[in-house]
Design a protein around this motif. Structure first.
Motif, PDB file in Angstrom:
ATOM      1  N   MET A 201       0.825  -1.210   0.000  1.00 46.00           N
ATOM      2  CA  MET A 201       0.000   0.000   0.000  1.00 46.00           C
ATOM      3  C   MET A 201       0.862   1.264   0.000  1.00 46.00           C
ATOM      4  O   MET A 201       0.461   2.300  -0.530  1.00 46.00           O
ATOM      5  N   ARG A 202       2.046   1.167   0.582  1.00 45.84           N
ATOM      6  CA  ARG A 202       2.958   2.315   0.631  1.00 45.84           C
ATOM      7  C   ARG A 202       3.922   2.337  -0.548  1.00 45.84           C
ATOM      8  O   ARG A 202       4.846   3.146  -0.579  1.00 45.84           O
ATOM      9  N   GLY A 203       3.714   1.434  -1.495  1.00 45.66           N
ATOM     10  CA  GLY A 203       4.488   1.473  -2.728  1.00 45.66           C
ATOM     11  C   GLY A 203       5.835   0.779  -2.686  1.00 45.66           C
ATOM     12  O   GLY A 203       6.681   1.006  -3.551  1.00 45.66           O
ATOM     13  N   TYR A 204       6.038  -0.103  -1.721  1.00 53.42           N
ATOM     14  CA  TYR A 204       7.323  -0.813  -1.651  1.00 53.42           C
ATOM     15  C   TYR A 204       7.420  -1.892  -2.719  1.00 53.42           C
ATOM     16  O   TYR A 204       6.450  -2.585  -3.014  1.00 53.42           O
ATOM     17  N   ASP A 205       8.622  -2.035  -3.259  1.00 55.46           N
ATOM     18  CA  ASP A 205       8.965  -3.121  -4.177  1.00 55.46           C
ATOM     19  C   ASP A 205      10.379  -3.553  -3.802  1.00 55.46           C
ATOM     20  O   ASP A 205      11.318  -2.752  -3.868  1.00 55.46           O
ATOM     21  N   HIS A 206      10.538  -4.821  -3.394  1.00 55.78           N
ATOM     22  CA  HIS A 206      11.840  -5.240  -2.869  1.00 55.78           C
ATOM     23  C   HIS A 206      12.946  -5.161  -3.911  1.00 55.78           C
ATOM     24  O   HIS A 206      14.135  -5.149  -3.559  1.00 55.78           O
ATOM     25  N   GLU A 207      12.570  -5.086  -5.175  1.00 53.23           N
ATOM     26  CA  GLU A 207      13.591  -5.026  -6.221  1.00 53.23           C
ATOM     27  C   GLU A 207      14.090  -3.607  -6.467  1.00 53.23           C
ATOM     28  O   GLU A 207      15.208  -3.419  -6.949  1.00 53.23           O
ATOM     29  N   THR A 208      13.279  -2.599  -6.131  1.00 52.06           N
ATOM     30  CA  THR A 208      13.658  -1.227  -6.474  1.00 52.06           C
ATOM     31  C   THR A 208      13.638  -0.249  -5.300  1.00 52.06           C
ATOM     32  O   THR A 208      14.285   0.797  -5.358  1.00 52.06           O
ATOM     33  N   SER A 209      12.915  -0.564  -4.245  1.00 49.10           N
ATOM     34  CA  SER A 209      12.771   0.394  -3.141  1.00 49.10           C
ATOM     35  C   SER A 209      14.038   0.475  -2.299  1.00 49.10           C
ATOM     36  O   SER A 209      14.760  -0.518  -2.128  1.00 49.10           O
ATOM     37  N   VAL A 210      14.292   1.670  -1.772  1.00 49.75           N
ATOM     38  CA  VAL A 210      15.415   1.916  -0.864  1.00 49.75           C
ATOM     39  C   VAL A 210      14.899   2.784   0.287  1.00 49.75           C
ATOM     40  O   VAL A 210      14.302   3.839   0.046  1.00 49.75           O
ATOM     41  N   GLN A 211      15.141   2.339   1.516  1.00 49.17           N
ATOM     42  CA  GLN A 211      14.664   3.044   2.710  1.00 49.17           C
ATOM     43  C   GLN A 211      15.799   3.840   3.341  1.00 49.17           C
ATOM     44  O   GLN A 211      16.911   3.321   3.504  1.00 49.17           O
ATOM     45  N   LEU A 212      15.531   5.081   3.713  1.00 54.89           N
ATOM     46  CA  LEU A 212      16.505   5.895   4.433  1.00 54.89           C
ATOM     47  C   LEU A 212      16.050   6.069   5.871  1.00 54.89           C
ATOM     48  O   LEU A 212      14.877   6.380   6.130  1.00 54.89           O
ATOM     49  N   CYS A 213      16.966   5.874   6.814  1.00 50.32           N
ATOM     50  CA  CYS A 213      16.692   6.162   8.225  1.00 50.32           C
ATOM     51  C   CYS A 213      17.599   7.313   8.634  1.00 50.32           C
ATOM     52  O   CYS A 213      18.796   7.130   8.854  1.00 50.32           O
ATOM     53  N   ALA A 214      17.004   8.506   8.740  1.00 44.61           N
ATOM     54  CA  ALA A 214      17.768   9.711   9.061  1.00 44.61           C
ATOM     55  C   ALA A 214      17.557  10.160  10.498  1.00 44.61           C
ATOM     56  O   ALA A 214      18.153  11.141  10.932  1.00 44.61           O
ATOM     57  N   GLY A 215      16.692   9.461  11.234  1.00 44.65           N
ATOM     58  CA  GLY A 215      16.449   9.772  12.634  1.00 44.65           C
ATOM     59  C   GLY A 215      16.965   8.653  13.515  1.00 44.65           C
ATOM     60  O   GLY A 215      17.419   7.615  13.025  1.00 44.65           O
ATOM     61  N   PRO A 216      16.912   8.838  14.839  1.00 44.67           N
ATOM     62  CA  PRO A 216      17.443   7.802  15.742  1.00 44.67           C
ATOM     63  C   PRO A 216      16.580   6.553  15.738  1.00 44.67           C
ATOM     64  O   PRO A 216      15.382   6.603  16.018  1.00 44.67           O
ATOM     65  N   ALA A 217      17.187   5.416  15.432  1.00 45.22           N
ATOM     66  CA  ALA A 217      16.435   4.165  15.304  1.00 45.22           C
ATOM     67  C   ALA A 217      15.806   3.724  16.618  1.00 45.22           C
ATOM     68  O   ALA A 217      14.855   2.942  16.612  1.00 45.22           O
ATOM     69  N   TYR A 218      16.337   4.228  17.752  1.00 41.54           N
ATOM     70  CA  TYR A 218      15.755   3.831  19.039  1.00 41.54           C
ATOM     71  C   TYR A 218      14.398   4.468  19.287  1.00 41.54           C
ATOM     72  O   TYR A 218      13.684   4.079  20.198  1.00 41.54           O
ATOM     73  N   HIS A 219      14.030   5.460  18.488  1.00 44.99           N
ATOM     74  CA  HIS A 219      12.739   6.111  18.689  1.00 44.99           C
ATOM     75  C   HIS A 219      11.646   5.326  17.959  1.00 44.99           C
ATOM     76  O   HIS A 219      11.886   4.723  16.912  1.00 44.99           O
ATOM     77  N   ALA A 220      10.432   5.365  18.510  1.00 40.48           N
ATOM     78  CA  ALA A 220       9.351   4.515  18.008  1.00 40.48           C
ATOM     79  C   ALA A 220       9.079   4.710  16.523  1.00 40.48           C
ATOM     80  O   ALA A 220       8.867   3.736  15.792  1.00 40.48           O
ATOM     81  N   ALA A 221       9.069   5.954  16.044  1.00 38.78           N
ATOM     82  CA  ALA A 221       8.694   6.196  14.650  1.00 38.78           C
ATOM     83  C   ALA A 221       9.755   5.703  13.662  1.00 38.78           C
ATOM     84  O   ALA A 221       9.427   4.956  12.732  1.00 38.78           O
ATOM     85  N   PRO A 222      11.041   6.085  13.785  1.00 39.79           N
ATOM     86  CA  PRO A 222      12.042   5.513  12.877  1.00 39.79           C
ATOM     87  C   PRO A 222      12.144   3.994  12.982  1.00 39.79           C
ATOM     88  O   PRO A 222      12.379   3.318  11.980  1.00 39.79           O
ATOM     89  N   ARG A 255      21.780   7.110  -3.524  1.00 36.71           N
ATOM     90  CA  ARG A 255      21.220   5.781  -3.263  1.00 36.71           C
ATOM     91  C   ARG A 255      19.858   5.583  -3.920  1.00 36.71           C
ATOM     92  O   ARG A 255      19.290   4.492  -3.830  1.00 36.71           O
ATOM     93  N   LYS A 256      19.338   6.626  -4.549  1.00 44.67           N
ATOM     94  CA  LYS A 256      18.002   6.564  -5.167  1.00 44.67           C
ATOM     95  C   LYS A 256      16.949   6.154  -4.135  1.00 44.67           C
ATOM     96  O   LYS A 256      16.159   5.231  -4.336  1.00 44.67           O
ATOM     97  N   VAL A 257      16.975   6.852  -2.997  1.00 45.51           N
ATOM     98  CA  VAL A 257      16.056   6.565  -1.896  1.00 45.51           C
ATOM     99  C   VAL A 257      14.621   6.775  -2.350  1.00 45.51           C
ATOM    100  O   VAL A 257      14.292   7.770  -2.999  1.00 45.51           O
ATOM    101  N   THR A 258      13.759   5.830  -1.987  1.00 43.95           N
ATOM    102  CA  THR A 258      12.343   5.924  -2.362  1.00 43.95           C
ATOM    103  C   THR A 258      11.445   6.203  -1.163  1.00 43.95           C
ATOM    104  O   THR A 258      10.388   6.813  -1.304  1.00 43.95           O
ATOM    105  N   HIS A 259      11.844   5.745   0.033  1.00 43.43           N
ATOM    106  CA  HIS A 259      10.994   5.848   1.218  1.00 43.43           C
ATOM    107  C   HIS A 259      11.810   6.379   2.402  1.00 43.43           C
ATOM    108  O   HIS A 259      12.961   5.977   2.591  1.00 43.43           O
ATOM    109  N   LEU A 260      11.192   7.241   3.198  1.00 46.31           N
ATOM    110  CA  LEU A 260      11.854   7.748   4.402  1.00 46.31           C
ATOM    111  C   LEU A 260      10.843   8.359   5.359  1.00 46.31           C
ATOM    112  O   LEU A 260       9.755   8.779   4.952  1.00 46.31           O
ATOM    113  N   HIS A 261      11.221   8.367   6.629  1.00 45.34           N
ATOM    114  CA  HIS A 261      10.422   9.002   7.673  1.00 45.34           C
ATOM    115  C   HIS A 261      11.159  10.256   8.137  1.00 45.34           C
ATOM    116  O   HIS A 261      12.360  10.222   8.402  1.00 45.34           O
ATOM    117  N   LEU A 262      10.434  11.361   8.222  1.00 45.52           N
ATOM    118  CA  LEU A 262      11.008  12.621   8.693  1.00 45.52           C
ATOM    119  C   LEU A 262      10.073  13.235   9.726  1.00 45.52           C
ATOM    120  O   LEU A 262       8.914  12.842   9.849  1.00 45.52           O
TER     121      LEU A 262
END
Length: 525
Positions: A201-222, A255-262
């Motif tokens: 539903m969020r448009g992920y495709d394991h062959e082409t999608s790239v996820q960026l984590c720019a916030g602290p991974a210990y926080h609930a949202a990232p 990296r051709k990032v496709t998905h990220l949380h900000l």
């Protein structure tokens, strides 16, 4: 198509016992799963094997399903490996904010009843913190040595990396930010199963999608929208260790990032870059930016949509959960400032101080319906659990209102409400206007003591580069406020600051902004 259906079925089944990463390791073992900030990588095969080794190590030391594991670690591959291990072995993981003091880290490790801790060597507080935790039986040091800890790589090396054959879905217990008193664990008796359908539903495709984590991974949202999303969707996760606005754009482009949380402050910092810097990087690969955690001034969000396109998806929730408010860019443009329409599945209502439902357009405390079974409790704190409940509804302390179409608008928090002459004033509404002024980078409106009115409205403002504090600028901003706000909401004064305190989620900590004005006085609320 048949293969795709088969893969979807396998992933859905694996989500029930925490083995999703194992499926991806079988499908694409040599594909990079994690890009670390220092250039190291982990393939899906390596990630999965280490997850299995961690399970075996913890079991050898007596841990069983239901036991707690604490993780004090920055954005790096080992963080994901520990999460993957706890997900498949029935352990309850608590990621800890590694910016906390040693005493604060120790409090959380003890409070969550961790029997194992994974700590990063570069975090100086780890050793002193765990020394205060007598119930920890396994201590592993990541990326270096900590006296009394087992070295992570050496401890895992001799163990079998093959998939365990008795997987049990693990749990997580996040801690609230603790703006008043000690932080509390948000405990759920039943683990939450990640719905694989959400990724498509969020448009992920394991062959082409790239996820960026720019916030602290210990926080609930990232953790949910970056780390767990990449694990579930089978796409590479690119970690950034510390926010750097230009580095974020550079990483997206390279990296051709496709998905990220900000979060909104990240929006503001990206937008504040010189135009020539923004023009230097191609961000057309981005398909989905999810954001929440803090109210976003409409002006800021509109500027992001104009830059990246209608790819922003906003959510409203907290560590405790929520009723599931979301809003797409297209929908938001029709309802600027809203965080979404009243959800269909779980109810949500606005209550006044007497517990009565507020009419349309009238702000009050937002209450969310608990899911069947009761949802969550604050760990070992029944009093706090009950204090936020009205029947089968709970509140996170947020204030807002529904419009005539059932769209929710946030106006602040109960603890932030300014009461001047008996009238409730919601500071977020004021900040949303002040930030539209050309000189204002950010604003935190607070109530300050006033002998006659109880509280008076003051704007504490961070200026954009190139602007200097002056009485003339102060009067100009106040005039701008008078032209855009009802008279009773207009700040009576302005203070300029060089920084505004923020939580790790990017929220301005309004209580810290307000505190100096109330030193020696008791705030009457």
């Amino acid at each position: 198509m048949k293969e795709r259906l088969n893969l979807d079925e396998r992933l859905a089944a694996a989500a029930m016992n925490g083995m999703t990463t194992a499926v991806w390791a079988e499908v694409q073992p040599d594909k990079v799963a994690i890009y670390d900030p220092d250039g190291r990588t982990r393939t899906f095969g390596e990630l999965n094997a280490n997850a299995n080794r961690i399970v075996r190590l913890l079991r050898q030391n007596g841990l069983q399903a239901g036991d707690a594991v604490a993780l004090v670690c920055s954005n790096r591959a080992e963080f994901v490996e520990v999460v993957a291990a706890t997900l498949r072995a029935g352990f309850r993981i608590t990621p800890v904010n590694w910016h906390l003091t040693a005493d604060e880290v120790a409090y959380i490790v003890n409070d969550c009843e961790a029997k194992a801790v994974f700590c990063e060597a570069r975090i100086a507080t780890c050793g002193p913190a765990v020394a205060q935790c007598p119930n920890v039986v396994v201590k592993l040091a990541i990326g270096g040595e900590i006296p009394g800890f087992l070295p992570y790589d050496e401890a895992l090396a001799p163990l079998d990396g093959a998939d365990i054959d008795d997987a049990v879905l693990g749990n997580a217990m996040m801690y609230t930010s603790g703006t008043t008193g000690r932080p509390k664990g948000v405990y759920r008796a039943q683990p939450v199963v990640a719905l694989q359908a959400l990724y498509s539903m969020r448009g992920y495709d394991h062959e082409t999608s790239v996820q960026l984590c720019a916030g602290p991974a210990y926080h609930a949202a990232p953790l949910a929208f970056d780390v767990r999303a990449a694990m579930g969707a089978g796409c590479p996760l690119v970690f950034i260790d510390k926010w750097d606005s230009e580095l974020v754009l550079k990483t997206i482009a390279e990296r051709k990032v496709t998905h990220l949380h900000l979060v909104p402050i990240m929006f503001q910092r990206l937008l504040a870059l010189p135009q020539e810097v923004k023009d230097r990087y191609d961000v057309s690969s981005v398909q989905y930016i999810v954001h929440g955690a803090a109210p976003c001034p409409p002006e800021v969000k509109l500027a992001m949509i104009e830059w990246f396109g209608p790819v922003l998806s906003e959510y409203y929730a907290g560590s405790e959960g929520g009723a599931g408010f979301t809003i797409s860019s297209e929908e938001w443009l029709k309802k600027p400032g809203s965080v979404g329409k009243r959800p269909a599945l779980l109810g949500s209502k606005i209550l006044d101080e007497q517990g009565e439902e507020c009419p349309t357009g009238v702000p009050g405390t937002i209450y969310h319906q608990l899911p069947p079974g009761g949802g969550f409790t604050y760990y070992k704190d029944e009093a706090k659990t009950q204090a936020n409940r009205v029947g089968d509804y709970f509140t996170m302390g947020d204030v807002g209102y529904f419009d005539e179409d059932g769209y929710l608008f946030l106006t602040g928090r109960n603890a932030e409400t300014i009461i001047s002459g008996g009238v409730n004033i919601y500071p977020q509404e004021i900040d949303n206007e002040l930030i539209k002024h050309d000189a204002v980078a950010d604003s935190s409106t607070v109530g300050v003591p006033h002998d006659e009115w109880g509280e008076q409205v003051k704007a504490v403002i961070l200026l954009k580069p190139g602007y200097q504090p002056s009485e003339e600028l102060s009067q100009e901003i106040l005039a701008f406020a008078r032209a855009n706000l009802p008279a009773f909401k207009v700040p009576r004064s302005i203070d300029f600051v060089t920084d505004l305190p923020r939580s790790e989620a990017g929220k301005i900590q309004r209580n810290k902004v307000r505190a100096p004005y109330w030193e020696g006085r008791k705030r009457q609320i």
